[in-house]
Design an enzyme around this catalytic site. Structure first.
Site, short mmCIF file in Angstrom:
data_model
loop_
_atom_site.label_atom_id
_atom_site.label_comp_id
_atom_site.label_asym_id
_atom_site.label_seq_id
_atom_site.Cartn_x
_atom_site.Cartn_y
_atom_site.Cartn_z
CB SER A 1 -12.07 49.09 -28.35
OG SER A 1 -12.52 50.41 -28.26
N GLY A 2 -15.38 49.10 -29.06
CA GLY A 2 -16.42 49.43 -30.03
C GLY A 2 -15.98 50.41 -31.10
CG HIS A 3 -13.32 53.91 -30.28
ND1 HIS A 3 -12.31 54.68 -30.80
CD2 HIS A 3 -12.82 53.33 -29.18
CE1 HIS A 3 -11.23 54.57 -30.02
NE2 HIS A 3 -11.52 53.76 -29.02
CB CYS B 1 4.41 64.79 -30.75
SG CYS B 1 2.99 64.57 -31.77
N1 PLP Z 1 -5.34 48.36 -27.54
C1 PLP Z 1 -5.03 48.69 -28.80
C2 PLP Z 1 -4.20 47.77 -29.62
C3 PLP Z 1 -5.47 49.90 -29.33
O1 PLP Z 1 -5.16 50.25 -30.57
C4 PLP Z 1 -6.25 50.76 -28.51
C5 PLP Z 1 -6.69 52.08 -29.00
O2 PLP Z 1 -6.08 52.64 -29.89
C6 PLP Z 1 -6.57 50.34 -27.20
C7 PLP Z 1 -6.09 49.14 -26.75
C8 PLP Z 1 -7.40 51.19 -26.29
O3 PLP Z 1 -8.75 51.16 -26.69
P1 PLP Z 1 -9.75 52.30 -26.17
O4 PLP Z 1 -9.45 53.52 -26.95
O5 PLP Z 1 -11.11 51.74 -26.47
O6 PLP Z 1 -9.52 52.44 -24.72
#
Ligand code: PLP
Length: 393
Positions: free
Chosen positions: A199-201, A325
């Site tokens: 994931s980019g962010h 929560c």
């Molecule tokens: N998988 C893991 C291990 C993550 O930490 C996250 C986001 O926190 C995701 C998937 C989901 O990524 P996105 O927020 O880009 O959908």
């Protein structure tokens, strides 16, 4: 105004200034559609392909094995649904009890579609038992999906070994590497991975862009059906600027983010030992030897995580708690529960996740502010009063 001290980088990261700079012309100057036949679209298409090469280089993949998506969640969903669709006669899916909701919350849905799901357990350190994995796999198993590193505790699973084991059984192996890319080295070929999500962010690129790696030859149906984009493997006009930004972030990760993790780990260790030294009944959740260099999850027993976060807010400190929560439930997180962390510890668990932009002064600031916060909350906690009397603290 209070300065922000941001230690919630597993939730999201600052977009690197170099990434922003690289993206800007693709909003107002080079705004063509990469699928267009004219030169104006063609030049954008070439930059999307450059970005694909940079992502592939970070993962040890070939560019045509990279599919751009909208986020890590889409990549996880697409890999699982896209694989199950290709093996309709196989009705068994293997995963773990500590996956991110992007995988974990698919399980009830798949059960409702008559899939049999095995959710592998973890021990008190958050580690898997590979014998349990071996015996879970059967003739009707379509796919094994095991995250590379846990978003809450940072615990790293032995992906290369798991990949080998799954491959020996002739089954497709997907890993959610959303927390891993850019933090520790990834080499999809050597690590025996068939499909991988990122994931980019989480790596200093913007929100709204993700990647699904699909090894050449892996059977997979598209999850988003539409145009011919991504060679028909994911319909929808590309999020061009963000894809270009992600390419730049992957280049930065190869050049220095991954190396920076040595310094980030030193800061994390300083924070952890500072807090453990000054605060009684503070315990690190998860395997301390096999962990992401930027993450620590610490249980401050007998207090509530949400109260700690609120008090940290007053000093501009951003972290995250170990209870769910946000989902409207007061239950501790499913990850800490799966690890058997006692209720009184899970509730007071705080995750600090660092990035290359954190400084030593910030760590010193947190080490100074946390002990009085915990003291104050414990002085109001009926659980602590009982526990302290028993422990003679
Ligand atoms: N998988 C893991 C291990 C993550 O930490 C996250 C986001 O926190 C995701 C998937 C989901 O990524 P996105 O927020 O880009 O959908």
């Amino acid at each position: 105004m209070t300065k922000t001290v941001y230690l919630d980088n597993n939730a999201t990261t600052q977009v690197a200034p170099e990434v922003v700079e690289e993206m800007l012309p693709y909003f107002h100057e080079f705004y063509g559609n990469p699928s267009s036949m004219h030169f104006f679209g063609g030049q954008v298409n070439r930059r999307v392909e450059d970005a694909r090469e940079k992502v592939a280089a970070l993962l040890g993949a070939k560019p045509d094995e990279i599919i751009f998506t909208s986020c890590g969640t889409e990549s996880d969903n697409a890999s699982i649904m896209g694989t199950l669709d290709r093996y309709p006669e196989k009705r068994h899916f293997v995963t773990t009890r500590v996956e991110h909701p992007a995988v974990w919350n698919l399980c009830p849905y798949l059960r409702s579609k008559d899939y049999r799901i095995t959710e592998l357990s973890v021990d008190r350190n958050g580690q898997l038992d590979l014998e349990e994995l071996k015996s879970a796999i059967g003739d009707d198993t379509a796919l094994v999906s095991v995250m590379w590193a846990n978003n809450e505790t940072g615990v790293i699973f032995p992906i290369r070994e798991i990949g080998e084991l799954v491959r020996d059984k002739g089954i497709v192996f997907h890993t959610d590497a959303v927390q891993v890319a850019g933090k520790i080295p990834v080499d999809v070929k050597a690590d025996n991975v068939d499909m991988l999500s990122m994931s980019g962010h989480k790596i200093h690129a913007p929100k709204g862009v993700g990647v699904l790696y699909v090894r050449k030859g892996t059977k997979f149906s598209p999850f988003l059906i539409g145009g011919h984009q991504e060679h028909g493997r994911r319909g929808g006009t590309e999020n061009v600027a963000s894809i270009i930004g992600l390419g730049k972030a992957c280049e930065l990760a190869r050049d220095h983010f991954t190396k920076d993790m040595v310094r980030v780990q030193q800061l994390r260790d300083k924070l952890e030992s500072g807090l453990l030294e000054k605060i009684p009944n503070a315990i690190v959740n998860g395997d301390r030897d096999n962990r992401l260099p930027n993450t620590t999850s610490i249980a401050f027993e007998y207090v509530e995580g949400e109260s700690i976060l609120l008090m940290l807010n007053e000093y501009g400190i951003c972290a995250s708690s170990g209870s769910a929560c946000t989902s409207g439930s007061l239950e501790p997180s499913h990850v800490l529960r799966a690890m058997g962390v006692p209720f009184t510890a899970a509730h007071g668990s705080i995750r600090f996740s660092l990035s290359t932009y954190n400084t030593e002064e910030e760590i010193d600031f947190i080490i100074q502010k946390m002990p009085p916060i915990i003291d104050r909350l414990r002085s109001m906690s009926p659980y602590w009063k009982k526990a302290a009397a028993a422990l003679e603290v």
